[in-house]
Scaffold this motif. Structure first.
Motif, PDB file in Angstrom:
ATOM      1  N   ILE A 109       0.825  -1.209   0.000  1.00 25.83           N
ATOM      2  CA  ILE A 109       0.000   0.000   0.000  1.00 25.83           C
ATOM      3  C   ILE A 109       0.864   1.265   0.000  1.00 25.83           C
ATOM      4  N   ASP A 110       2.121   1.146   0.412  1.00 27.43           N
ATOM      5  CA  ASP A 110       2.965   2.337   0.545  1.00 27.43           C
ATOM      6  C   ASP A 110       3.165   3.062  -0.786  1.00 27.43           C
ATOM      7  N   ASP A 111       3.171   2.323  -1.911  1.00 25.09           N
ATOM      8  CA  ASP A 111       3.360   2.994  -3.209  1.00 25.09           C
ATOM      9  C   ASP A 111       2.211   3.931  -3.539  1.00 25.09           C
ATOM     10  N   ILE A 112       0.962   3.473  -3.330  1.00 18.53           N
ATOM     11  CA  ILE A 112      -0.182   4.312  -3.698  1.00 18.53           C
ATOM     12  C   ILE A 112      -0.367   5.453  -2.695  1.00 18.53           C
ATOM     13  N   THR A 113      -0.061   5.237  -1.420  1.00 17.85           N
ATOM     14  CA  THR A 113      -0.166   6.350  -0.473  1.00 17.85           C
ATOM     15  C   THR A 113       0.882   7.419  -0.788  1.00 17.85           C
ATOM     16  N   ALA A 114       2.078   6.977  -1.185  1.00 13.20           N
ATOM     17  CA  ALA A 114       3.116   7.941  -1.563  1.00 13.20           C
ATOM     18  C   ALA A 114       2.723   8.705  -2.815  1.00 13.20           C
ATOM     19  N   GLY A 115       2.079   8.023  -3.756  1.00 17.01           N
ATOM     20  CA  GLY A 115       1.642   8.689  -4.979  1.00 17.01           C
ATOM     21  C   GLY A 115       0.494   9.645  -4.748  1.00 17.01           C
ATOM     22  N   GLN A 116      -0.416   9.276  -3.850  1.00 19.14           N
ATOM     23  CA  GLN A 116      -1.590  10.114  -3.612  1.00 19.14           C
ATOM     24  C   GLN A 116      -1.300  11.306  -2.710  1.00 19.14           C
ATOM     25  N   PHE A 117      -0.335  11.196  -1.809  1.00 18.54           N
ATOM     26  CA  PHE A 117      -0.186  12.213  -0.762  1.00 18.54           C
ATOM     27  C   PHE A 117       0.048  13.622  -1.301  1.00 18.54           C
ATOM     28  N   PRO A 118       0.965  13.828  -2.269  1.00 20.10           N
ATOM     29  CA  PRO A 118       1.150  15.205  -2.743  1.00 20.10           C
ATOM     30  C   PRO A 118      -0.070  15.763  -3.460  1.00 20.10           C
ATOM     31  N   VAL A 119      -0.797  14.925  -4.169  1.00 15.37           N
ATOM     32  CA  VAL A 119      -2.027  15.384  -4.841  1.00 15.37           C
ATOM     33  C   VAL A 119      -3.091  15.702  -3.796  1.00 15.37           C
ATOM     34  N   PHE A 120      -3.168  14.878  -2.764  1.00 13.61           N
ATOM     35  CA  PHE A 120      -4.088  15.139  -1.650  1.00 13.61           C
ATOM     36  C   PHE A 120      -3.794  16.478  -1.005  1.00 13.61           C
ATOM     37  N   GLN A 121      -2.528  16.786  -0.779  1.00 15.24           N
ATOM     38  CA  GLN A 121      -2.169  18.036  -0.114  1.00 15.24           C
ATOM     39  C   GLN A 121      -2.603  19.265  -0.906  1.00 15.24           C
ATOM     40  N   GLU A 122      -2.669  19.133  -2.219  1.00 15.13           N
ATOM     41  CA  GLU A 122      -3.094  20.252  -3.066  1.00 15.13           C
ATOM     42  C   GLU A 122      -4.611  20.320  -3.225  1.00 15.13           C
ATOM     43  N   SER A 123      -5.309  19.260  -2.842  1.00 13.66           N
ATOM     44  CA  SER A 123      -6.732  19.150  -3.166  1.00 13.66           C
ATOM     45  C   SER A 123      -7.654  19.973  -2.288  1.00 13.66           C
ATOM     46  N   GLY A 124      -7.251  20.211  -1.038  1.00 19.78           N
ATOM     47  CA  GLY A 124      -8.137  20.885  -0.102  1.00 19.78           C
ATOM     48  C   GLY A 124      -9.186  19.979   0.514  1.00 19.78           C
ATOM     49  N   LEU A 125      -9.142  18.692   0.200  1.00 18.99           N
ATOM     50  CA  LEU A 125     -10.112  17.737   0.741  1.00 18.99           C
ATOM     51  C   LEU A 125      -9.589  17.115   2.027  1.00 18.99           C
ATOM     52  N   THR A 126     -10.497  16.550   2.802  1.00 19.53           N
ATOM     53  CA  THR A 126     -10.071  15.748   3.945  1.00 19.53           C
ATOM     54  C   THR A 126      -9.489  14.437   3.415  1.00 19.53           C
ATOM     55  N   PRO A 127      -8.667  13.754   4.210  1.00 25.04           N
ATOM     56  CA  PRO A 127      -8.094  12.492   3.736  1.00 25.04           C
ATOM     57  C   PRO A 127      -9.151  11.473   3.312  1.00 25.04           C
ATOM     58  N   GLY A 128     -10.243  11.392   4.074  1.00 21.19           N
ATOM     59  CA  GLY A 128     -11.278  10.419   3.744  1.00 21.19           C
ATOM     60  C   GLY A 128     -11.958  10.719   2.429  1.00 21.19           C
TER      61      GLY A 128
END
Length: 359
Positions: A109-128
């Motif tokens: 799972i670490d690959d997809i969390t690493a890939g998603q994290f920077p996009v998540f940080q720019e999104s303004g959404l909650t993690p869920g």
């Protein structure tokens, strides 16, 4: 007079129906030109576009799409209807990734969390909201998939989920059904959720063969996996050599021990067989089970239905077929009371499946 009163009643009823239909079909045009049923959903269209370009390689049904769907399951299933097992579909697996990716069941799972994290940080959404929107968008890139529901408004997670809440391929059917029941799912819903394996591949079950697909049509969301798990026949070197993996008759394919066990167990075998070559059943049941999974632990009264921001998947060309050299005689049927569907066979020599790119 009676006819006049009846005419008035009918007119009022028709007017009420028209108003109700108007309310149901009310649309909002966002600043970027997208149209949605709720103004709050307008903020999601740019996020969807960013996901498609930065996560999913321009809307491909590839490794990232498969992994995003897997991530949503591993996030949400950390929950119990009896309490004490995490916040469910809250994005804790993304926010507290250093903790949850260390769990044995979350291997890879670490690959997809690493890939998603920077996009998540720019999104303004909650993690869920980010994790479960990404799962819906990624799945929509796969032909044949249902258009998943997405409810918007998950609060931020408070803590990581505890370990030992994610079922593993080495678990018994009894243990798997018990863990799902603890999260609120029955046996039929368990089988429905395993439809996700039609676009899945394994990286860490056997680290010597990363990206090994679970069926021969890994880029299509179809019922092929339900058929191929039932096939018996010769095995190949490397197939079934690790815990959680059993022999597959297709070279280059992995069959999870848990999938095979569920396909043969009396509590789930008929649900499994009903999925074979029934695309509508699979789509309908998977969509319903995912709608339930993706709001575990959430108060849906505080959420907004933004399902219309999710792209519409391409249709399934179908039908599924037996891989070349296989036929009805190769099926290890565990539900004899149901007639097995008539399925043709692909022409040619026995296939050798390639690993999924990007794994």
């Amino acid at each position: 007079m009676a006819f006049a009163r009846l005419s008035v009643i009918v007119s009022l009823a028709l007017g009420a129906a028209q108003l109700a239909n108007a309310a149901l079909t009310k649309r909002v045009t966002c600043a970027d030109g997208n149209v949605t049923a709720n103004k709050a959903c307008c903020a999601l269209f740019p996020v969807v576009a960013k996901m498609q370009s930065d996560l999913f390689d321009g809307a491909e049904c590839g490794e990232e799409a498969h992994s995003a769907l897997r991530l949503s399951f591993h996030d949400a299933i950390g929950f119990s209807i009896h309490g004490g097992k995490g916040g469910g579909a809250d994005g804790s697996i993304l926010l507290f990734n250093a903790t949850e990716t260390a769990f044995h069941a979350n291997g890879g799972i670490d690959d997809i969390t690493a890939g998603q994290f920077p996009v998540f940080q720019e999104s303004g959404l909650t993690p869920g909201d980010f994790v479960h929107l990404a799962a819906a968008v990624g799945t929509a890139n796969c032909p044949g998939a249902p258009r998943l529901q997405f409810l918007f408004g998950r609060p931020a997670p408070k803590a990581p989920a505890p370990d030992l809440t994610v079922p593993e391929p080495t678990d018994s059917v009894t243990a798997i059904l018990a863990r799902f029941a603890d999260a609120g799912f029955n046996a039929q819903e368990v089988v429905a959720l395993l439809s996700s394996h039609t676009i899945a591949a394994a990286d860490v079950v056997d680290v010597t063969i990363p990206g090994t697909p679970f069926d021969s049509t890994v880029g299509t969301f179809d019922t092929q996996v339900f058929l191929e798990v039932l096939l018996k026949g010769n095995s190949f070197p490397g197939n079934g050599s690790q815990p959680g993996e059993v022999l597959s008759p297709l070279k280059g394919e992995m069959r999870l021990q848990s999938d095979f066990a569920l396909s043969q167990d009396s509590r789930t075998a008929c649900f499994w067989q009903q999925m074979v070559n029934d695309q509508t059943r699979m789509q309908t049941q998977f969509k319903a089970a995912m709608a339930k999974l993706q709001v575990l632990g959430q108060n849906t009264r505080n959420m907004v239905d933004c399902s219309d921001v999710v792209p519409v998947p391409a249709s399934f060309a179908g039908p599924i077929k037996f891989p070349a050299t296989f036929s009805q005689k190769d099926v290890q049927q565990a539900c004899p009371q149901l007639r097995f569907p008539a399925i043709s066979t692909v022409a040619g020599p026995a296939p050798t499946l390639a690993p999924v790119p990007g794994s």
